[in-house]
Design a protein around this motif. Structure first.
Motif, PDB file in Angstrom:
ATOM      1  N   ARG A  44     -21.086  61.679  51.543  1.00  0.00           N
ATOM      2  CA  ARG A  44     -22.477  61.239  51.503  1.00  0.00           C
ATOM      3  C   ARG A  44     -22.850  60.808  50.094  1.00  0.00           C
ATOM      4  O   ARG A  44     -22.311  61.305  49.120  1.00  0.00           O
ATOM      5  CB  ARG A  44     -23.404  62.336  52.009  1.00  0.00           C
ATOM      6  N   ARG A  45     -23.761  59.874  50.063  1.00  0.00           N
ATOM      7  CA  ARG A  45     -24.316  59.420  48.789  1.00  0.00           C
ATOM      8  C   ARG A  45     -25.575  60.229  48.541  1.00  0.00           C
ATOM      9  O   ARG A  45     -26.412  60.355  49.430  1.00  0.00           O
ATOM     10  CB  ARG A  45     -24.646  57.938  48.852  1.00  0.00           C
ATOM     11  N   VAL A  46     -25.700  60.751  47.350  1.00  0.00           N
ATOM     12  CA  VAL A  46     -26.808  61.635  47.039  1.00  0.00           C
ATOM     13  C   VAL A  46     -27.512  61.134  45.788  1.00  0.00           C
ATOM     14  O   VAL A  46     -26.866  60.768  44.808  1.00  0.00           O
ATOM     15  CB  VAL A  46     -26.302  63.085  46.801  1.00  0.00           C
ATOM     16  N   LYS A  47     -28.842  61.153  45.850  1.00  0.00           N
ATOM     17  CA  LYS A  47     -29.638  60.779  44.691  1.00  0.00           C
ATOM     18  C   LYS A  47     -30.723  61.831  44.505  1.00  0.00           C
ATOM     19  O   LYS A  47     -31.435  62.158  45.456  1.00  0.00           O
ATOM     20  CB  LYS A  47     -30.262  59.408  44.929  1.00  0.00           C
ATOM     21  N   HIS A  48     -30.807  62.399  43.323  1.00  0.00           N
ATOM     22  CA  HIS A  48     -31.834  63.390  42.960  1.00  0.00           C
ATOM     23  C   HIS A  48     -31.763  64.649  43.814  1.00  0.00           C
ATOM     24  O   HIS A  48     -32.770  65.162  44.268  1.00  0.00           O
ATOM     25  CB  HIS A  48     -33.236  62.790  43.057  1.00  0.00           C
ATOM     26  N   TYR A  49     -30.583  65.162  44.041  1.00  0.00           N
ATOM     27  CA  TYR A  49     -30.422  66.401  44.786  1.00  0.00           C
ATOM     28  C   TYR A  49     -30.470  67.559  43.796  1.00  0.00           C
ATOM     29  O   TYR A  49     -29.671  67.601  42.863  1.00  0.00           O
ATOM     30  CB  TYR A  49     -29.094  66.378  45.544  1.00  0.00           C
ATOM     31  N   LYS A  50     -31.384  68.483  43.975  1.00  0.00           N
ATOM     32  CA  LYS A  50     -31.534  69.648  43.084  1.00  0.00           C
ATOM     33  C   LYS A  50     -31.691  69.237  41.620  1.00  0.00           C
ATOM     34  O   LYS A  50     -31.107  69.850  40.735  1.00  0.00           O
ATOM     35  CB  LYS A  50     -30.357  70.605  43.225  1.00  0.00           C
ATOM     36  N   GLY A  51     -32.376  68.160  41.361  1.00  0.00           N
ATOM     37  CA  GLY A  51     -32.581  67.757  39.969  1.00  0.00           C
ATOM     38  C   GLY A  51     -32.413  66.274  39.782  1.00  0.00           C
ATOM     39  O   GLY A  51     -32.978  65.482  40.533  1.00  0.00           O
ATOM     40  N   THR A  52     -31.571  65.915  38.818  1.00  0.00           N
ATOM     41  CA  THR A  52     -31.460  64.497  38.456  1.00  0.00           C
ATOM     42  C   THR A  52     -30.096  63.890  38.723  1.00  0.00           C
ATOM     43  O   THR A  52     -29.871  62.749  38.354  1.00  0.00           O
ATOM     44  CB  THR A  52     -31.792  64.328  36.959  1.00  0.00           C
ATOM     45  N   GLU A  53     -29.177  64.644  39.324  1.00  0.00           N
ATOM     46  CA  GLU A  53     -27.847  64.087  39.542  1.00  0.00           C
ATOM     47  C   GLU A  53     -27.828  63.113  40.721  1.00  0.00           C
ATOM     48  O   GLU A  53     -28.686  63.150  41.596  1.00  0.00           O
ATOM     49  CB  GLU A  53     -26.779  65.171  39.743  1.00  0.00           C
ATOM     50  N   ALA A  54     -26.843  62.251  40.692  1.00  0.00           N
ATOM     51  CA  ALA A  54     -26.633  61.297  41.784  1.00  0.00           C
ATOM     52  C   ALA A  54     -25.138  61.038  41.879  1.00  0.00           C
ATOM     53  O   ALA A  54     -24.415  61.171  40.888  1.00  0.00           O
ATOM     54  CB  ALA A  54     -27.376  59.998  41.515  1.00  0.00           C
ATOM     55  N   GLY A  55     -24.697  60.660  43.074  1.00  0.00           N
ATOM     56  CA  GLY A  55     -23.289  60.351  43.206  1.00  0.00           C
ATOM     57  C   GLY A  55     -22.799  60.343  44.634  1.00  0.00           C
ATOM     58  O   GLY A  55     -23.573  60.353  45.587  1.00  0.00           O
ATOM     59  N   LEU A  56     -21.490  60.333  44.736  1.00  0.00           N
ATOM     60  CA  LEU A  56     -20.796  60.327  46.012  1.00  0.00           C
ATOM     61  C   LEU A  56     -20.127  61.691  46.158  1.00  0.00           C
ATOM     62  O   LEU A  56     -19.289  62.069  45.335  1.00  0.00           O
ATOM     63  CB  LEU A  56     -19.753  59.212  46.030  1.00  0.00           C
ATOM     64  N   SER A  57     -20.538  62.442  47.182  1.00  0.00           N
ATOM     65  CA  SER A  57     -19.981  63.783  47.364  1.00  0.00           C
ATOM     66  C   SER A  57     -19.206  63.859  48.671  1.00  0.00           C
ATOM     67  O   SER A  57     -19.375  63.036  49.567  1.00  0.00           O
ATOM     68  CB  SER A  57     -21.082  64.847  47.349  1.00  0.00           C
ATOM     69  N   ILE A  58     -18.359  64.871  48.754  1.00  0.00           N
ATOM     70  CA  ILE A  58     -17.578  65.125  49.964  1.00  0.00           C
ATOM     71  C   ILE A  58     -17.686  66.616  50.267  1.00  0.00           C
ATOM     72  O   ILE A  58     -17.684  67.446  49.362  1.00  0.00           O
ATOM     73  CB  ILE A  58     -16.109  64.670  49.793  1.00  0.00           C
ATOM     74  N   VAL A  59     -17.813  66.929  51.558  1.00  0.00           N
ATOM     75  CA  VAL A  59     -17.939  68.315  51.987  1.00  0.00           C
ATOM     76  C   VAL A  59     -17.029  68.535  53.196  1.00  0.00           C
ATOM     77  O   VAL A  59     -16.855  67.637  54.017  1.00  0.00           O
ATOM     78  CB  VAL A  59     -19.408  68.669  52.326  1.00  0.00           C
ATOM     79  N   ASN A  60     -16.443  69.729  53.276  1.00  0.00           N
ATOM     80  CA  ASN A  60     -15.663  70.109  54.450  1.00  0.00           C
ATOM     81  C   ASN A  60     -16.570  70.938  55.347  1.00  0.00           C
ATOM     82  O   ASN A  60     -16.789  72.122  55.116  1.00  0.00           O
ATOM     83  CB  ASN A  60     -14.415  70.897  54.062  1.00  0.00           C
ATOM     84  N   ALA A  61     -17.122  70.305  56.378  1.00  0.00           N
ATOM     85  CA  ALA A  61     -18.028  70.967  57.314  1.00  0.00           C
ATOM     86  C   ALA A  61     -17.279  71.580  58.487  1.00  0.00           C
ATOM     87  O   ALA A  61     -17.905  72.097  59.413  1.00  0.00           O
ATOM     88  CB  ALA A  61     -19.060  69.958  57.822  1.00  0.00           C
ATOM     89  N   ASP A 130     -29.273  51.912  37.653  1.00  0.00           N
ATOM     90  CA  ASP A 130     -29.270  51.197  38.930  1.00  0.00           C
ATOM     91  C   ASP A 130     -27.896  50.613  39.245  1.00  0.00           C
ATOM     92  O   ASP A 130     -27.515  50.467  40.398  1.00  0.00           O
ATOM     93  CB  ASP A 130     -30.357  50.127  38.968  1.00  0.00           C
ATOM     94  N   TRP A 131     -27.104  50.298  38.222  1.00  0.00           N
ATOM     95  CA  TRP A 131     -25.740  49.801  38.404  1.00  0.00           C
ATOM     96  C   TRP A 131     -24.874  50.852  39.121  1.00  0.00           C
ATOM     97  O   TRP A 131     -24.005  50.510  39.919  1.00  0.00           O
ATOM     98  CB  TRP A 131     -25.099  49.432  37.060  1.00  0.00           C
ATOM     99  N   PHE A 132     -25.113  52.147  38.825  1.00  0.00           N
ATOM    100  CA  PHE A 132     -24.326  53.225  39.435  1.00  0.00           C
ATOM    101  C   PHE A 132     -24.628  53.327  40.935  1.00  0.00           C
ATOM    102  O   PHE A 132     -23.720  53.439  41.750  1.00  0.00           O
ATOM    103  CB  PHE A 132     -24.604  54.553  38.730  1.00  0.00           C
ATOM    104  N   TRP A 133     -25.910  53.293  41.295  1.00  0.00           N
ATOM    105  CA  TRP A 133     -26.275  53.373  42.707  1.00  0.00           C
ATOM    106  C   TRP A 133     -25.731  52.170  43.465  1.00  0.00           C
ATOM    107  O   TRP A 133     -25.253  52.300  44.591  1.00  0.00           O
ATOM    108  CB  TRP A 133     -27.788  53.509  42.857  1.00  0.00           C
ATOM    109  N   ASP A 134     -25.783  50.995  42.850  1.00  0.00           N
ATOM    110  CA  ASP A 134     -25.212  49.786  43.452  1.00  0.00           C
ATOM    111  C   ASP A 134     -23.700  49.962  43.649  1.00  0.00           C
ATOM    112  O   ASP A 134     -23.151  49.574  44.677  1.00  0.00           O
ATOM    113  CB  ASP A 134     -25.504  48.567  42.576  1.00  0.00           C
ATOM    114  N   LEU A 135     -23.047  50.565  42.665  1.00  0.00           N
ATOM    115  CA  LEU A 135     -21.596  50.805  42.750  1.00  0.00           C
ATOM    116  C   LEU A 135     -21.256  51.675  43.949  1.00  0.00           C
ATOM    117  O   LEU A 135     -20.380  51.320  44.747  1.00  0.00           O
ATOM    118  CB  LEU A 135     -21.094  51.466  41.462  1.00  0.00           C
ATOM    119  N   ILE A 136     -21.922  52.816  44.107  1.00  0.00           N
ATOM    120  CA  ILE A 136     -21.528  53.751  45.170  1.00  0.00           C
ATOM    121  C   ILE A 136     -22.102  53.390  46.533  1.00  0.00           C
ATOM    122  O   ILE A 136     -21.649  53.934  47.533  1.00  0.00           O
ATOM    123  CB  ILE A 136     -21.864  55.213  44.805  1.00  0.00           C
TER     124      ILE A 136
END
Length: 162
Positions: A44-61, A130-136
Motif C-alpha cells: 500500500r501507498r501511505v501518506k501522513h500515517y502517524k505523522g509525516t512519513e510517506a512511502g510504499l509499505s508491505i505487510v504480511n496479513a 511531490d516528485w516522491f508521491w508521483d514516483l510511488i
C-alpha cells in the motif's frame, strides 16, 4: 450365491468405502494445513500515517511466513532488476532526495503480522516532495513473488492501481 459370498462382498464394499473416506480426509487435512500457514502480502501507498512519513509499505496479513522467491522493479515501464541493494542504488541516485529503502531479496522471509517500508520518506511534505508521491503512485512498480513454507504457490503482490 451363498451367505458367505454376500458377506465377503459387503465387507469389500465397506473396506473400499473406508479407504475412500480415509483418503479424502487426509487430502482435506493437508489442504487445511497448507491454508493455515498461507501468507498474504499486501502493498500500500501511505501518506501522513502517524505523522509525516510517506512511502510504499508491505505487510504480511496472512497466517504464515512469506518466502520471497524473486522480485521485479519497473521504472516508467522499464525493468531495472530485482528489488535489491544494487537496483535501489540505481534508482535512488537519480532522485532529488534520498528516501529510505528496504530490499526484499530472494530467500528472505516476512513473518506474519509484520510490515515494512519498501521505500519511504520520514519528513514528507506535499510542497517539497511531490516528485516522491508521483514516483510511488505512477512511475515505480515493485512486484514481489512469494510462497508459503510448503512452496510452489507462486503468489505475487504489486501496489494497488490508482
Amino acid at each position: 450365491m451363498g451367505p458367505d459370498t454376500v458377506i465377503a462382498g459387503a465387507a469389500t464394499v465397506i473396506a473400499l468405502g473406508s479407504l475412500w473416506v480415509s483418503y479424502t480426509q487426509t487430502r482435506d487435512s493437508r489442504r487445511h494445513s497448507r491454508q493455515s500457514v498461507r501468507p498474504a502480502l499486501q502493498m500500500r501507498r501511505v501518506k501522513h500515517y502517524k505523522g509525516t512519513e510517506a512511502g510504499l509499505s508491505i505487510v504480511n496479513a496472512g497466517l504464515g511466513p512469506a518466502v520471497v522467491t524473486r522480485s521485479v522493479v519497473r521504472l516508467d515501464g522499464e525493468v531495472l532488476g530485482e528489488w535489491n541493494y544494487h537496483t535501489q542504488q540505481l534508482l535512488l541516485s537519480s532522485l532529488p532526495a534520498r528516501p529510505k529503502a528496504h530490499s526484499m531479496r530472494s530467500g528472505s522471509f516476512m513473518l506474519p503480522g509484520r510490515s515494512t517500508w519498501l521505500l519511504s520518506l520520514d519528513e514528507y511534505s506535499e510542497d517539497e516532495h511531490d516528485w516522491f508521491w508521483d514516483l510511488i503512485t505512477r512511475r515505480l512498480v515493485i512486484e514481489i513473488f512469494y510462497e508459503s513454507l510448503y512452496g510452489g504457490e507462486n503468489f505475487s503482490v504489486t501496489p494497488p492501481e490508482f
